[in-house]
Write a protein that holds these residues in place. Structure first.
Motif, PDB file in Angstrom:
ATOM      1  N   PHE A   1      -8.627  16.614 -11.543  1.00  0.00           N
ATOM      2  CA  PHE A   1      -8.852  16.361 -10.111  1.00  0.00           C
ATOM      3  C   PHE A   1     -10.277  15.864  -9.851  1.00  0.00           C
ATOM      4  O   PHE A   1     -10.485  14.919  -9.088  1.00  0.00           O
ATOM      5  N   ALA A   2     -11.239  16.477 -10.526  1.00  0.00           N
ATOM      6  CA  ALA A   2     -12.630  16.059 -10.302  1.00  0.00           C
ATOM      7  C   ALA A   2     -12.846  14.628 -10.804  1.00  0.00           C
ATOM      8  O   ALA A   2     -13.438  13.794 -10.111  1.00  0.00           O
ATOM      9  N   GLY A   3     -12.338  14.350 -12.000  1.00  0.00           N
ATOM     10  CA  GLY A   3     -12.536  13.010 -12.595  1.00  0.00           C
ATOM     11  C   GLY A   3     -11.919  11.926 -11.733  1.00  0.00           C
ATOM     12  O   GLY A   3     -12.556  10.891 -11.463  1.00  0.00           O
ATOM     13  N   ASN A   4     -10.713  12.176 -11.277  1.00  0.00           N
ATOM     14  CA  ASN A   4     -10.057  11.151 -10.448  1.00  0.00           C
ATOM     15  C   ASN A   4     -10.734  11.010  -9.090  1.00  0.00           C
ATOM     16  O   ASN A   4     -10.870   9.898  -8.576  1.00  0.00           O
ATOM     17  N   THR A   5     -11.193  12.142  -8.550  1.00  0.00           N
ATOM     18  CA  THR A   5     -11.890  12.071  -7.260  1.00  0.00           C
ATOM     19  C   THR A   5     -13.176  11.261  -7.410  1.00  0.00           C
ATOM     20  O   THR A   5     -13.476  10.389  -6.584  1.00  0.00           O
ATOM     21  N   ILE A   6     -13.920  11.547  -8.464  1.00  0.00           N
ATOM     22  CA  ILE A   6     -15.179  10.810  -8.681  1.00  0.00           C
ATOM     23  C   ILE A   6     -14.892   9.317  -8.845  1.00  0.00           C
ATOM     24  O   ILE A   6     -15.593   8.463  -8.303  1.00  0.00           O
ATOM     25  N   HIS A   7     -13.843   9.014  -9.577  1.00  0.00           N
ATOM     26  CA  HIS A   7     -13.473   7.607  -9.792  1.00  0.00           C
ATOM     27  C   HIS A   7     -13.170   6.914  -8.460  1.00  0.00           C
ATOM     28  O   HIS A   7     -13.637   5.802  -8.208  1.00  0.00           O
ATOM     29  N   ILE A   8     -12.429   7.601  -7.622  1.00  0.00           N
ATOM     30  CA  ILE A   8     -12.072   7.008  -6.315  1.00  0.00           C
ATOM     31  C   ILE A   8     -13.318   6.884  -5.435  1.00  0.00           C
ATOM     32  O   ILE A   8     -13.561   5.833  -4.827  1.00  0.00           O
ATOM     33  N   VAL A   9     -14.117   7.938  -5.409  1.00  0.00           N
ATOM     34  CA  VAL A   9     -15.311   7.920  -4.552  1.00  0.00           C
ATOM     35  C   VAL A   9     -16.260   6.808  -4.990  1.00  0.00           C
ATOM     36  O   VAL A   9     -16.865   6.126  -4.151  1.00  0.00           O
ATOM     37  N   LYS A  10     -16.349   6.597  -6.310  1.00  0.00           N
ATOM     38  CA  LYS A  10     -17.221   5.520  -6.815  1.00  0.00           C
ATOM     39  C   LYS A  10     -16.850   4.192  -6.149  1.00  0.00           C
ATOM     40  O   LYS A  10     -17.718   3.433  -5.721  1.00  0.00           O
ATOM     41  N   PHE A  11     -15.575   3.927  -6.056  1.00  0.00           N
ATOM     42  CA  PHE A  11     -15.153   2.654  -5.466  1.00  0.00           C
ATOM     43  C   PHE A  11     -15.258   2.665  -3.939  1.00  0.00           C
ATOM     44  O   PHE A  11     -15.586   1.659  -3.334  1.00  0.00           O
ATOM     45  N   LEU A  12     -14.999   3.839  -3.359  1.00  0.00           N
ATOM     46  CA  LEU A  12     -15.113   3.919  -1.896  1.00  0.00           C
ATOM     47  C   LEU A  12     -16.549   3.682  -1.436  1.00  0.00           C
ATOM     48  O   LEU A  12     -16.797   3.163  -0.357  1.00  0.00           O
ATOM     49  N   ARG A  13     -17.497   4.073  -2.281  1.00  0.00           N
ATOM     50  CA  ARG A  13     -18.907   3.961  -1.891  1.00  0.00           C
ATOM     51  C   ARG A  13     -19.499   2.589  -2.192  1.00  0.00           C
ATOM     52  O   ARG A  13     -20.646   2.322  -1.859  1.00  0.00           O
ATOM     53  N   MET A  14     -18.730   1.749  -2.849  1.00  0.00           N
ATOM     54  CA  MET A  14     -19.271   0.420  -3.165  1.00  0.00           C
ATOM     55  C   MET A  14     -19.435  -0.399  -1.886  1.00  0.00           C
ATOM     56  O   MET A  14     -18.657  -0.249  -0.944  1.00  0.00           O
ATOM     57  N   PRO A  15     -20.439  -1.267  -1.859  1.00  0.00           N
ATOM     58  CA  PRO A  15     -20.630  -2.081  -0.653  1.00  0.00           C
ATOM     59  C   PRO A  15     -19.472  -3.044  -0.442  1.00  0.00           C
ATOM     60  O   PRO A  15     -18.806  -3.439  -1.404  1.00  0.00           O
ATOM     61  N   THR A  16     -19.250  -3.405   0.808  1.00  0.00           N
ATOM     62  CA  THR A  16     -18.179  -4.362   1.104  1.00  0.00           C
ATOM     63  C   THR A  16     -18.505  -5.688   0.429  1.00  0.00           C
ATOM     64  O   THR A  16     -19.534  -6.300   0.710  1.00  0.00           O
ATOM     65  N   PRO A  17     -17.634  -6.134  -0.468  1.00  0.00           N
ATOM     66  CA  PRO A  17     -17.943  -7.381  -1.183  1.00  0.00           C
ATOM     67  C   PRO A  17     -17.505  -8.603  -0.385  1.00  0.00           C
ATOM     68  O   PRO A  17     -16.914  -8.474   0.687  1.00  0.00           O
TER      69      PRO A  17
END
Lengths: 532, 298
Positions: free
Chosen positions: B15-31
């Motif tokens: 759960f932690a690994g997948n959450t971190i993975h998702i959050v990493k992309f959610l926090r990326m700037p709008t490309p």
């Protein structure tokens, strides 16, 4: 069989691309001995430049001469890699890049979608996943903590040396960024995006890019206003000459409006049309005047050239040109920009620049194909389809169709004015690239043109010949409608290489020309049936 | 006891690994935009040929394409039928489909089994479904894994581009499914294993070696999953909905101007001379550099 790690081989060439492996073409193009001989590079050139990918060179990249040079080269790449994966330097495409790096299942579902790979006889060097996998492994091994150990554990080690980098960069210019492979990927991974990001890393960090695209392309455009080198004075002179041509050819007096403030439409052509295919801007002027459109052209810097080569290789160059084009429209207070028949110009301006332009700079932008469709369908022009009673097929420029979804307007026009219109297979969003996409069409390199014609454009040529299979001989004149300057450049060169005009009587040209050719109140046919 | 610790850690890491993975992309700037057609939005007839709102004159005056039903229908075909693989690599499709359905069924059965523990008074039919659903999931998954292993070893399209990790993944999944199936044939139903795991973990020690191995392999898989490309299971939301299908124009996006302002203030440190000629420069300055000789000049 080629292995991904072979990219690092210090000696030899990865592939030869023998002509007998190329996908067969129908007669009379099936005789391999009729193909023009490939340009043989002189030994001193071969000593100097890197052709170790496939024997061709798009960039004329010099080999590092000393171990120190090589080390410097590798170091610069690693520095660029770090920036490519960094939010500050690559906010523009980081999300897409990271998604494509992280989620490939190596299922190879995408590979058969690539017209270059299949045309080459499935040469592994052109497999769309080959360069992506090399790049992915380099990122994983050299830009991530513990990468070296993991690469060893997973058997994914790739040596990072000058040979690897030279081949990787050349290979990024063996992809036309047509994105058919991305369409096929079940994960949403985009090999073309990865090729573009490789190009970008080399350009933005190391200043390495094909001369035709950078020095003679985007840099020239920023300095003179156009990648053709025409400044505002020159382009106005040339257009005035075309206005005279219109009078001579059609008897109509047209004076192209320049810098008309408050016009409904700012028309921006690919300025290359003015020099290479002047009949296209002429046709536009005739149509817009006949339809009573309030329009203008701009003599502002970059305001008269829709090209934006940065789209293919460099975000800074892209942003600079996009901002200038938008500024030209803002100053003139026009209602909208209409982009002429230029595929990448469409995408650069209407899609990619959308999140780069703010407030007043984000002047609405529309495709000329839509405006032309509206004019044709409105009945404002008196059109006689029998004037276009010859076989016509339509090439779908990837940027307009697969990347923008502009599929039907051009078809509505052709169905209305070309009785012998027929589709290619496949077409629309599934089309094949002309083989000159993403700048390849304007690149000749050392011997790159041979590759562009014999490999990159081969699938398209086969598709065109198949579309005219019912009338293959030169006695029936046929027309490939290609509403994109870049694609027309590729067709001009490709058709010359294979002798298509002489052997099959196939001409290429734009969409606006077909409309004017059908205008009943123009005394003579507008299409000249002269190959150029 | 060791098994329980392993499973507990695995669930946390999963759960932690997948959450971190998702959050990493959610926090990326709008490309910048990078859409790809066909996009299943807008009127049905337009969707059929892959058209877009750009086909309308003055498109910016028209209402934006809304609605998710097209996207959902498209994704359902992708997820449940593996449409892209069917259309582009038929030789892989059967194995991939079997493996994916093995995983889907296995996950569904586990959810139901956990649900049965939490809500013991649930419908009886679910209990029967789990009893037979688990072995069916394992059978499909095992066949898929074996097929994939063979395809990766022998198919010319896959052979040269299959890595050790590709084989490892297929082997790992094959082992999970094989031990699951063997447990069933050995008389242990996996739902009872789940039940005991949740209700009386100490009783796991009484299970035979095969079900215990199965649990250990599942635990390893849960640890491993977030760090592999297998996260595509949910990252498709980003790759498809977020990138490929994201053709929303800035003028319909209330956050666009703010995001753009932030992005343009980011600092550029690319080293090529035409980017930043001296000192520091923001993206805004780089874009404004009139002649391409490098922003940030004194």
């Amino acid at each position: 069989m080629l292995k991904v790690g072979d990219i690092a081989n210090r000696a030899g060439q990865l592939t030869e691309v023998p002509v007998q492996n190329l996908v067969p073409l129908p007669p009379p193009y099936d005789r391999l001995e009729d193909l023009p001989a490939r340009k043989q590079l002189k030994p001193e050139v071969l000593d100097r430049i890197d052709t170790s990918l496939d024997g061709f060179s798009a960039l004329g990249l010099s080999r590092p001469q000393t171990p120190e040079d090589e080390q410097k080269f590798v170091k610069a790449f690693l520095s660029g890699l770090e920036k490519l994966l960094n939010t500050e330097n690559n906010w523009t495409f980081l999300e897409q890049l990271q998604l494509s790096l992280d989620h490939c299942a190596r299922c190879q579902t995408c590979v058969e979608a690539c017209p270059i790979y299949t045309a080459s006889g499935r040469d592994e060097v052109y497999r769309p996943t080959f360069r992506s996998e090399v790049f992915r492994r380099l990122v994983n091994e050299y830009a991530k903590p513990g990468g070296k150990a993991l690469a060893w554990l997973k058997g994914e080690h790739v040596e990072l040396n000058a040979a690897t980098l030279g081949r990787l960069l050349e290979s990024a210019y063996r992809c036309s960024l047509c994105r058919r492979c991305a369409q096929a990927c079940p994960m949403g991974v985009d090999n073309a995006l990865l090729a573009r990001e490789v190009r970008k890393l080399f350009s933005m960090e190391m200043g390495i890019a094909p001369r035709e695209i950078h020095d003679k392309g985007s840099m020239l455009q920023l300095r003179t206003g156009s990648s053709t080198g025409m400044n505002a004075h020159a382009v106005r002179d040339n257009i005035a000459f075309l206005d005279d041509e219109i009078r001579d050819q059609t008897g109509r007096t047209i004076e192209t409006p320049w810098d008309k403030e408050g016009a409904d439409v700012l028309l921006i052509h690919n300025a290359g049309e003015v020099l290479a295919w002047p009949e296209n801007p002429m046709a536009f002027a005739i149509i817009l005047e006949a339809a009573g459109i309030s329009w203008t052209m701009s003599s502002e810097l970059a305001g008269y050239d829709s090209v934006n080569y940065g789209l293919w290789y460099d975000d800074a160059q892209f942003a600079r040109v996009a901002v200038r084009q938008a500024e030209a429209a803002r100053k003139l207070k026009v209602k909208k920009i209409v982009l002429g028949e230029c595929g990448h110009g469409h995408k650069a301006s209407m899609v990619t620049a959308d999140r780069l332009l703010s407030g007043g700079s984000n002047v609405p932008r529309e495709s000329a194909l839509v405006l032309l469709r509206d004019i044709v369908m409105s009945g404002r022009l008196k059109l006689d389809p029998s004037r276009n009673d010859f076989p016509v097929t339509l090439h779908d420029p990837c940027n307009m169709v697969r990347m923008m979804g502009i599929v039907e307007p051009q078809r509505e026009i052709l169905r209305a004015i070309c009785p012998q219109f027929r589709e290619m297979t496949p077409h629309g969003v599934d089309n094949y690239c002309c083989g000159g996409g993403s700048g390849l069409a304007i690149m000749s390199g050392q011997n790159f043109a041979d590759w562009r014609f014999s490999v990159a454009g081969r699938t398209k040529l086969k598709q065109i010949l198949d579309a005219f299979a019912d009338c293959p001989g030169p006695e029936v004149k046929k027309y490939v409608c290609a509403p994109c300057s870049n694609c027309k450049g590729q067709f001009r060169d490709l058709f010359q290489y294979y002798g298509v005009w002489e052997k099959s009587g196939i001409l290429y040209g734009g969409l606006a020309e077909l409309i004017v050719n059908a205008m009943a109140d123009i005394p003579r046919p507008f299409i000249q049936w002269e190959f150029h | 006891m060791l098994l329980i610790i392993l499973i507990s850690i695995a669930v946390v890491i999963f759960f932690a690994g997948n959450t971190i993975h998702i959050v990493k992309f959610l926090r990326m700037p709008t490309p910048l935009r990078w859409e790809l057609y066909p996009i299943p939005k807008g009127p049905r007839d337009r969707q059929l040929y892959g058209g877009s709102y750009f086909e309308q004159s003055d498109w910016w005056t028209k209402p934006p394409d809304t609605g998710r039903s097209g996207e959902l229908a498209f994704m359902a075909k992708e997820v449940f039928l593996l449409r892209s693989v069917w259309e582009n690599f038929r030789g892989l499709w059967l194995w991939s489909w079997l493996l994916h359905w093995g995983l889907y069924l296995y996950s569904l059965m586990t959810l139901i089994a956990v649900g049965e523990v939490l809500v013991p008074s649930g419908p009886r039919i679910l209990h029967s479904a789990v009893m037979y659903g688990y072995p069916l999931a394992c059978l499909l998954g095992l066949l898929g894994s074996i097929g994939l292993l063979l395809a990766r070893s022998a198919h010319p399209r896959l052979r040269g581009f299959s890595t050790r990790s590709s084989f490892f993944n297929a082997l790992l999944l094959g082992a999970v499914f094989a031990t699951g199936l063997l447990s069933f044939y050995g008389g242990t139903s996996l739902d009872s294993l789940i039940r005991d795991l949740l209700r009386s973990p100490a009783s796991l020690g009484h299970y035979a070696r095969v079900p215990q191995t199965h649990l250990a392999l599942v635990a390893f898989f849960l640890n491993y999953f977030p760090f592999t490309h297998m996260t595509h299971a949910y990252m498709k939301y980003f790759t498809w909905h977020g990138v490929r299908w994201n053709d929303s124009p800035a003028l319909h996006d209330p956050l666009a101007a703010r995001t753009l302002a932030l992005n343009l203030q980011r600092e550029v440190t690319w080293s090529a001379p035409h980017i930043v000629a001296g000192g520091k420069a923001t993206w805004s300055e780089v874009a404004a550099d009139a002649d391409g000789r490098g922003a940030g000049r004194a």
